[in-house]
Design a protein around this motif. Structure first.
Motif, short mmCIF file in Angstrom:
data_model
loop_
_atom_site.label_atom_id
_atom_site.label_comp_id
_atom_site.label_asym_id
_atom_site.label_seq_id
_atom_site.Cartn_x
_atom_site.Cartn_y
_atom_site.Cartn_z
N GLU A 18 31.22 34.31 37.45
CA GLU A 18 31.91 34.90 36.30
C GLU A 18 32.72 36.12 36.71
O GLU A 18 33.86 36.31 36.29
CB GLU A 18 30.87 35.30 35.25
CG GLU A 18 31.42 35.86 33.97
CD GLU A 18 30.32 36.25 33.01
OE1 GLU A 18 30.47 37.30 32.36
OE2 GLU A 18 29.31 35.52 32.91
N GLY A 19 32.16 36.95 37.55
CA GLY A 19 32.86 38.15 38.03
C GLY A 19 34.07 37.79 38.87
O GLY A 19 35.13 38.40 38.75
N CYS A 20 33.92 36.80 39.74
CA CYS A 20 35.04 36.39 40.60
C CYS A 20 36.19 35.82 39.78
O CYS A 20 37.35 36.12 40.04
CB CYS A 20 34.57 35.36 41.62
SG CYS A 20 33.45 36.02 42.87
N LYS A 45 40.76 34.23 42.36
CA LYS A 45 42.22 34.08 42.42
C LYS A 45 42.75 34.52 43.78
O LYS A 45 43.71 33.96 44.30
CB LYS A 45 42.88 34.91 41.33
CG LYS A 45 42.50 34.50 39.93
CD LYS A 45 43.07 35.48 38.90
CE LYS A 45 42.51 35.18 37.55
NZ LYS A 45 41.74 36.26 36.99
N LEU A 46 42.11 35.55 44.34
CA LEU A 46 42.53 36.14 45.61
C LEU A 46 41.31 36.80 46.24
O LEU A 46 40.54 37.45 45.54
CB LEU A 46 43.62 37.20 45.36
CG LEU A 46 44.15 37.98 46.54
CD1 LEU A 46 44.93 37.07 47.48
CD2 LEU A 46 45.03 39.12 46.06
N VAL A 47 41.13 36.62 47.55
CA VAL A 47 40.00 37.22 48.25
C VAL A 47 40.50 37.95 49.49
O VAL A 47 41.27 37.41 50.28
CB VAL A 47 38.97 36.15 48.69
CG1 VAL A 47 37.82 36.79 49.47
CG2 VAL A 47 38.42 35.39 47.49
N VAL A 48 40.06 39.20 49.66
CA VAL A 48 40.30 39.97 50.87
C VAL A 48 38.95 40.14 51.54
O VAL A 48 38.05 40.76 50.99
CB VAL A 48 40.95 41.34 50.57
CG1 VAL A 48 41.12 42.14 51.85
CG2 VAL A 48 42.29 41.15 49.87
N ASP A 49 38.80 39.56 52.72
CA ASP A 49 37.54 39.57 53.46
C ASP A 49 37.64 40.57 54.60
O ASP A 49 38.32 40.33 55.59
CB ASP A 49 37.24 38.17 53.99
CG ASP A 49 35.91 38.06 54.71
OD1 ASP A 49 35.20 39.08 54.84
OD2 ASP A 49 35.59 36.94 55.14
N THR A 50 36.97 41.70 54.46
CA THR A 50 37.02 42.75 55.50
C THR A 50 35.88 42.62 56.49
O THR A 50 35.82 43.39 57.45
CB THR A 50 36.98 44.16 54.88
OG1 THR A 50 35.69 44.39 54.31
CG2 THR A 50 38.07 44.34 53.84
#
Length: 65
Positions: A18-20, A45-50
């Motif tokens: 739900e949060g994503c 919708k968009l993911v930035v993986d650090t």
């Protein structure tokens, strides 16, 4: 943590999917083994993986730092 009170503010957790789905961008800053990262990617919708938590996954909406 389901809920907590911090500096007079009540905070409550929400399910990951739900949060994503509600977020414009999901940023992974800590790699936790308990997360279903395939689901995070599918729901976002968009993911930035650090942290390279999504190692081996590919998607046009996934960016790694």
């Amino acid at each position: 943590v389901e809920d907590l009170r911090h500096e007079g503010q009540d905070l409550a957790s929400i399910p990951v999917g739900e949060g994503c789905a509600a977020a414009d961008c999901v940023v992974i800053v800590t790699d936790h083994k308990d997360f279903d990262y395939a689901r995070v990617l599918a729901e976002s919708k968009l993911v930035v993986d650090t942290r390279n938590a999504m190692k081996g996954m590919r998607s046009e909406k996934l960016f790694r730092l």
